[in-house]
Design an enzyme around this catalytic site. Structure first.
Site, PDB file in Angstrom:
ATOM      1  CE  LYS A 197      38.238  41.619  36.028  1.00  0.00           C
ATOM      2  NZ  LYS A 197      36.919  42.335  36.402  1.00  0.00           N
ATOM      3  CD  GLU A 273      46.899  47.043  49.441  1.00  0.00           C
ATOM      4  OE1 GLU A 273      46.366  47.247  50.428  1.00  0.00           O
ATOM      5  OE2 GLU A 273      47.834  47.482  48.962  1.00  0.00           O
ATOM      6  CB  CYS A 308      38.713  47.258  52.130  1.00  0.00           C
ATOM      7  SG  CYS A 308      39.557  48.811  51.987  1.00  0.00           S
ATOM      8  CD  GLU A 407      35.355  42.625  53.518  1.00  0.00           C
ATOM      9  OE1 GLU A 407      35.477  41.555  52.920  1.00  0.00           O
ATOM     10  OE2 GLU A 407      36.223  43.694  53.625  1.00  0.00           O
TER      11      GLU A 407
HETATM   12  P1  NAD Z   1      35.784  40.375  44.412  1.00  0.00           P
HETATM   13  O1  NAD Z   1      37.198  40.008  45.064  1.00  0.00           O
HETATM   14  O2  NAD Z   1      34.635  39.565  44.284  1.00  0.00           O
HETATM   15  O3  NAD Z   1      36.391  41.173  43.178  1.00  0.00           O
HETATM   16  C1  NAD Z   1      37.363  41.968  42.871  1.00  0.00           C
HETATM   17  C2  NAD Z   1      37.924  41.874  41.439  1.00  0.00           C
HETATM   18  O4  NAD Z   1      38.284  40.370  41.051  1.00  0.00           O
HETATM   19  C3  NAD Z   1      36.681  42.195  40.207  1.00  0.00           C
HETATM   20  O5  NAD Z   1      37.416  42.810  39.210  1.00  0.00           O
HETATM   21  C4  NAD Z   1      36.314  40.794  39.944  1.00  0.00           C
HETATM   22  O6  NAD Z   1      35.868  40.745  38.627  1.00  0.00           O
HETATM   23  C5  NAD Z   1      37.764  40.103  39.988  1.00  0.00           C
HETATM   24  N1  NAD Z   1      37.477  38.629  40.322  1.00  0.00           N
HETATM   25  C6  NAD Z   1      36.369  37.836  40.953  1.00  0.00           C
HETATM   26  N2  NAD Z   1      36.439  36.477  41.017  1.00  0.00           N
HETATM   27  C7  NAD Z   1      37.612  36.391  40.084  1.00  0.00           C
HETATM   28  C8  NAD Z   1      38.425  35.105  39.960  1.00  0.00           C
HETATM   29  N3  NAD Z   1      37.825  34.046  40.247  1.00  0.00           N
HETATM   30  N4  NAD Z   1      39.532  35.204  39.230  1.00  0.00           N
HETATM   31  C9  NAD Z   1      40.016  36.511  38.890  1.00  0.00           C
HETATM   32  N5  NAD Z   1      39.314  37.694  39.047  1.00  0.00           N
HETATM   33  C10 NAD Z   1      38.204  37.493  39.758  1.00  0.00           C
HETATM   34  O7  NAD Z   1      35.705  41.738  45.368  1.00  0.00           O
HETATM   35  P2  NAD Z   1      34.420  42.841  45.253  1.00  0.00           P
HETATM   36  O8  NAD Z   1      33.272  42.429  45.497  1.00  0.00           O
HETATM   37  O9  NAD Z   1      34.721  43.624  44.004  1.00  0.00           O
HETATM   38  O10 NAD Z   1      35.151  43.807  46.355  1.00  0.00           O
HETATM   39  C11 NAD Z   1      34.706  43.711  47.586  1.00  0.00           C
HETATM   40  C12 NAD Z   1      36.249  43.012  48.138  1.00  0.00           C
HETATM   41  O11 NAD Z   1      37.152  44.168  48.183  1.00  0.00           O
HETATM   42  C13 NAD Z   1      35.924  43.188  49.770  1.00  0.00           C
HETATM   43  O12 NAD Z   1      36.384  41.964  50.436  1.00  0.00           O
HETATM   44  C14 NAD Z   1      36.753  44.405  50.419  1.00  0.00           C
HETATM   45  O13 NAD Z   1      37.353  44.466  51.720  1.00  0.00           O
HETATM   46  C15 NAD Z   1      38.009  44.313  49.220  1.00  0.00           C
HETATM   47  N6  NAD Z   1      38.483  45.522  49.175  1.00  0.00           N
HETATM   48  C16 NAD Z   1      39.652  45.638  49.457  1.00  0.00           C
HETATM   49  C17 NAD Z   1      40.388  46.968  49.535  1.00  0.00           C
HETATM   50  C18 NAD Z   1      41.658  47.017  49.943  1.00  0.00           C
HETATM   51  O14 NAD Z   1      42.502  48.133  49.672  1.00  0.00           O
HETATM   52  N7  NAD Z   1      42.270  46.200  50.859  1.00  0.00           N
HETATM   53  C19 NAD Z   1      39.955  48.119  48.964  1.00  0.00           C
HETATM   54  C20 NAD Z   1      38.501  47.863  48.694  1.00  0.00           C
HETATM   55  C21 NAD Z   1      37.689  46.598  48.684  1.00  0.00           C
END
Ligand code: NAD
Length: 503
Positions: A197, A273, A308, A407
């Site tokens: 997803k 992650e 990230c 962040e």
């Molecule tokens: P997010 O957590 O909002 O969303 C990530 C994914 O989770 C999306 O597919 C989203 O649809 C899904 N999601 C959102 N709410 C959900 C819920 N309530 N239940 C289940 N799934 C849900 O993150 P984002 O805004 O897409 O990305 C930014 C974040 O990702 C930052 O915090 C960044 O640091 C992190 N990130 C981490 C890494 C790593 O490898 N550690 C890499 C890239 C990004």
């Protein structure tokens, strides 16, 4: 035929290609080897480049997630994928890598349109990592061995790894293909089947990847892609009783949801992650202070700061603080923020208006808390209707300010200063996160002792954001658990079995 569009295409060429591509973008889920409509509505995917709607994509609800998980379950329980020889699985992964290269410019363009990052980076960085990841795990698939410990002479013990089953993969928008590949390639190489997803902001490139994987010969149901939002489709995957492993990249807040979903359902394995607030320490004996400053600026503004691992806390020794900060500020002022479709652009659009609003709010609160704005801090109008923000630098940041703790996930640097090595290490570790850290020094002992003391999954010395698929990637503390990339990623998608035989 390798696609070398980046070296031959101008800004005008990419704009023309974009206009031709938009009507062709995929809008349907990919389930059991075929396109599938949703029973619900559709949601718009909006380009942060100019605010135009790129496509109306079928919106997955619980029913679509159920269908995709059922396809993955069938493919795992009775389908050929886990039963193929590892060499045959490897060959298909290598075909996926080859097809990715064939479609490189289309995939890169799709990422740029849906995410806003510069086309040069989609093409040269995101797509290179995507193909390399599939190639590396494809080559690895038949080179793994199990172990047999030395036990009593009348016994034989085997310690084997078996595929874990159906994997749910939920990924963010900042590297929509690379981060997906870091999960898909090892999971598929191990013999698992997957439901991916992608983020609702960037589902188009992932839907394309699903088609490419099927075209490469992946058996139906081995990889399914459903587009939908987090609270509905993501949650449904997280709670699904037939998903054995949930592998997630995204925010720490949503990571917590997945742990709860697992606890409330089938105790599926959950690999996270998550976010970061990474320190980048510059000591006065850095081999090249100008290079340290240039890399600090590049690191925090790369990918619009939507990283990230972004080195968003620059920790500089008092003796060189002004010299380094001034150089970073100068870089911020000369960075080419531009149309993501222009190959000369160095910083493109943030992922949407909500991202710009969020960054603006962090900047407002940073100034209100008493930090000094040295560069940027404003929205930019680059392409009308787009989501642009200027490279931003604050100094005089203190450890308790939100700028040093939260962040931001945008192009905002917080500069803090220190007077001693111990103070630097304490400041660096003074965070809930532990994803990455940087250190600049010429002293070998300092490099090793400080690297050991930093509580982070990756420590870069005299560089930042370097690496390849051979090394593990992941976080300490609230940056997550488990590791993507390298041999270690396979641990997430395999169960360890002991077979003890009385001879
Ligand atoms: P997010 O957590 O909002 O969303 C990530 C994914 O989770 C999306 O597919 C989203 O649809 C899904 N999601 C959102 N709410 C959900 C819920 N309530 N239940 C289940 N799934 C849900 O993150 P984002 O805004 O897409 O990305 C930014 C974040 O990702 C930052 O915090 C960044 O640091 C992190 N990130 C981490 C890494 C790593 O490898 N550690 C890499 C890239 C990004």
């Amino acid at each position: 035929m390798p696609d070398d569009a980046l070296s031959t295409s101008s800004h005008q060429d990419w704009m023309r290609r974009a206009d031709a591509l938009v009507p062709e973008l995929p809008t349907r889920h990919r389930v059991a080897g075929a396109d599938a409509d949703g029973s619900g509505g559709a949601f718009p995917v909006v380009s942060p480049r100019d605010g135009r709607t790129l496509a109306l994509v079928a919106d997955a609800g619980e029913k679509e997630v159920d269908l995709a998980v059922a396809a993955a379950r069938r493919a795992f329980d009775t389908g050929p994928w886990p039963r193929l020889s590892p060499a045959d699985r490897g060959r298909i992964l290598l075909r996926i890598a080859a097809l990715i290269e064939e479609h490189r410019s289309t995939l890169a363009l799709t990422v740029t349109l849906e995410n806003g990052k510069p086309i040069s980076e989609s093409y040269a960085i995101e797509l290179r990592a995507l193909a390399n990841t599939f190639r590396w795990y494809g080559q690895l698939a038949d080179k793994l061995t199990d172990t047999s410990p030395h036990t009593e002479p009348d016994t034989l013990a085997l310690v084997t790894r078996e595929p874990s089953g159906v994997v749910g993969a939920v990924v963010p928008w900042n590297f929509p293909l690379t981060l997906a590949a870091w999960k898909l390639a090892p999971a598929l190489a191990a013999g698992c089947t997957v439901v991916l997803k992608p983020s609702e902001l960037t589902p188009l490139s992932a839907l394309m990847l699903g088609r490419i994987a099927d075209e490469a010969g992946l058996p139906p149901g081995a990889l399914n892609v459903v587009a939908g939002d987090g609270p509905t489709a993501g949650r449904a995957l997280g709670r699904h009783p037939d998903v054995d492993v949930l592998t997630f990249t995204g925010s720490t807040a949503v990571g917590r949801h997945f742990l709860r979903h697992a606890a409330d359902s089938n105790l599926k394995r959950v690999w996270l992650e998550l976010g970061g607030k990474s320190p980048n320490i510059v000591l006065p004996d850095a081999p090249d202070l100008a290079a340290a400053a240039a890399t600090a600026a590049w690191g925090v503004f790369f990918n619009q700061g939507e990283m990230c691992t972004a080195p968003s806390r620059l920790l500089v020794h008092d003796a060189v603080a002004e010299e380094v900060t001034a150089a970073v500020v100068e870089r911020a002022g000369t960075l080419r923020v531009g149309d993501p479709l222009d190959p000369a652009t160095q910083m493109g659009a943030l992922a949407g208006t909500a991202r710009v609003d969020s960054v603006q709010e962090h900047v407002r609160r940073g100034a209100e808390a008493g930090a000094r704005l040295r560069a940027g801090g404003t929205r930019l109008e680059v392409v009308p209707g787009g989501s642009y923000f200027s490279p931003t630098v604050f100094d005089q940041v203190t450890p308790q300010m939100p700028l040093a703790r939260e962040e931001i996930f945008g192009p905002v640097l917080a500069v803090l200063t220190f007077g001693s090595l111990d103070e630097a290490v304490t400041l660096a570790n003074d965070t809930a996160y532990g994803l990455a850290a940087g250190l600049w020094t010429s002293d070998l002992s300092t490099a090793h002792t400080v690297a050991r003391r930093l509580r982070a999954g990756t420590v870069w010395v005299n560089c930042y954001e370097e690496g390849d698929v051979t090394v593990p990637f992941g976080g300490y503390k609230q940056s997550g658990n488990g590791r993507d990339k390298s041999l270690h990623a396979l641990e997430k998608y395999t169960e360890l079995k002991t077979t003890w035989i009385q001879l």
